[in-house]
Design an enzyme around this catalytic site. Sequence first.
Site, mmCIF file in Angstrom:
data_model
loop_
_atom_site.group_PDB
_atom_site.id
_atom_site.type_symbol
_atom_site.label_atom_id
_atom_site.label_comp_id
_atom_site.label_asym_id
_atom_site.label_seq_id
_atom_site.Cartn_x
_atom_site.Cartn_y
_atom_site.Cartn_z
ATOM 1 N N ARG A 1 0.847 -1.192 0.000
ATOM 2 C CA ARG A 1 0.000 0.000 0.000
ATOM 3 C C ARG A 1 0.882 1.241 0.000
ATOM 4 O O ARG A 1 1.865 1.324 0.755
ATOM 5 C CB ARG A 1 -0.905 0.050 1.241
ATOM 6 C CG ARG A 1 -2.092 -0.873 1.192
ATOM 7 C CD ARG A 1 -3.112 -0.454 0.116
ATOM 8 N NE ARG A 1 -4.257 -1.340 0.054
ATOM 9 C CZ ARG A 1 -4.349 -2.417 -0.734
ATOM 10 N NH1 ARG A 1 -3.373 -2.745 -1.548
ATOM 11 N NH2 ARG A 1 -5.444 -3.167 -0.731
ATOM 12 N N GLU B 1 -4.053 7.274 -5.566
ATOM 13 C CA GLU B 1 -4.311 6.390 -6.706
ATOM 14 C C GLU B 1 -5.726 6.625 -7.207
ATOM 15 O O GLU B 1 -6.658 6.504 -6.398
ATOM 16 C CB GLU B 1 -4.194 4.923 -6.296
ATOM 17 C CG GLU B 1 -2.819 4.519 -5.867
ATOM 18 C CD GLU B 1 -2.750 3.030 -5.492
ATOM 19 O OE1 GLU B 1 -3.708 2.284 -5.779
ATOM 20 O OE2 GLU B 1 -1.740 2.635 -4.904
ATOM 21 N N HIS C 1 -0.796 -0.083 -9.864
ATOM 22 C CA HIS C 1 -1.506 -1.000 -8.962
ATOM 23 C C HIS C 1 -2.119 -2.174 -9.728
ATOM 24 O O HIS C 1 -3.331 -2.359 -9.744
ATOM 25 C CB HIS C 1 -2.577 -0.254 -8.150
ATOM 26 C CG HIS C 1 -2.932 -0.987 -6.883
ATOM 27 N ND1 HIS C 1 -3.330 -0.351 -5.732
ATOM 28 C CD2 HIS C 1 -2.954 -2.312 -6.575
ATOM 29 C CE1 HIS C 1 -3.571 -1.251 -4.792
ATOM 30 N NE2 HIS C 1 -3.342 -2.448 -5.285
HETATM 31 C C1 DGY Z 1 -5.582 -6.131 -3.026
HETATM 32 O O1 DGY Z 1 -6.355 -7.026 -3.368
HETATM 33 O O2 DGY Z 1 -5.630 -5.594 -1.932
HETATM 34 C C2 DGY Z 1 -4.560 -5.719 -4.018
HETATM 35 O O3 DGY Z 1 -3.957 -4.539 -3.687
HETATM 36 C C3 DGY Z 1 -5.188 -5.647 -5.398
HETATM 37 O O4 DGY Z 1 -4.195 -5.689 -6.378
#
Ligand code: DGY
Length: 320
Positions: A238, A267, A285
């Site tokens: 993250r 994002e 992402h």
């Molecule tokens: C999640 O599922 O949390 C991931 O970041 C998606 O790519």
Amino acid sequence: MTARASIIASLPIPPDLRDRIEALFDYVAPDRHLRTDEVIALADLHQPDGLLVSLGMPIRAEHIARLPGSVKVIATTSVGHDHIDIAAANARGIVVCNTPDVLTDATADTHMLLLLGAARRAKAHIRNMDGAWKTRNGFFQGLGVDVTGKTMGIVGMGRIGRAVADRARGFRMPILYHNRTRLSADLEGDARYFEALEEMLPHCQVLSLNLPGGQGVLMTRERFALLPKGAIFVNSARGSLVDEDALLEALTSGRVGAAGLDVFQREPGYDTRLNDAENTFLLPHIGSATVETRTAMLELAVGGIEAVLSGNTPHNVVRV
Ligand code: DGY
């Protein structure tokens, strides 16, 4: 489950998968990603039993408070659930499901792509190819650094962290890790545990973030300063875990030699200074973005809704 429970999805879904959902539920399907307010308005109108949402849709306490009482379950098509206030949902009797396990391999694969892309200066070489490769690099131009044999420190040794470690072992990388709790011997294998992150950082030629978000900034200016000079920083977890100004300073000073990032504080619309830096390799992402994985994620999320509405407790219920 009642004969026809109903759900609202906040995200568009391909026709073949939509058919499977429609076999189970009355289903309100959008043709684009909806904002939280739009989903709440639709929920008001249709009084659904469940919501199927995605990462880009924050569901904070104030949103939960505005949902109709019909909503019993929210399933997010992500393993991360930092965009949902779980405690607020549970307090209203709403169960939240996520998508653990099924995206572990795809995300770990992306993590290695980030590592290799950053270490080998892939961005500059891709730009060169985009520009029709007009001049050959000199023998000592455009060089990256080796990944093989470098020591990798992993912060967050859950499913994805361990899958990254497995891949890194293939590159003969010694593994260090920091985690809230030490792993059992069989899961730990040859990895070396550090209870204190500060003690691990000076040994990390590669630092890998693989922990959940929602716990504030982990990589501060002070912590970047503890890395060995030229360390490679990789984050597929993250963006909220990283002070991006501090990362930019570390990339400029050379404390961080290269960074591979799939996640950002903002994002979309990330801080493009990160792309201006020559020593970064960035992706938007896409950690779990494969056909197989996204299909499995959707199926797991929908299965969670079905199970909850049938009075069961599926394994993918998020617990606080
Ligand atoms: C999640 O599922 O949390 C991931 O970041 C998606 O790519």
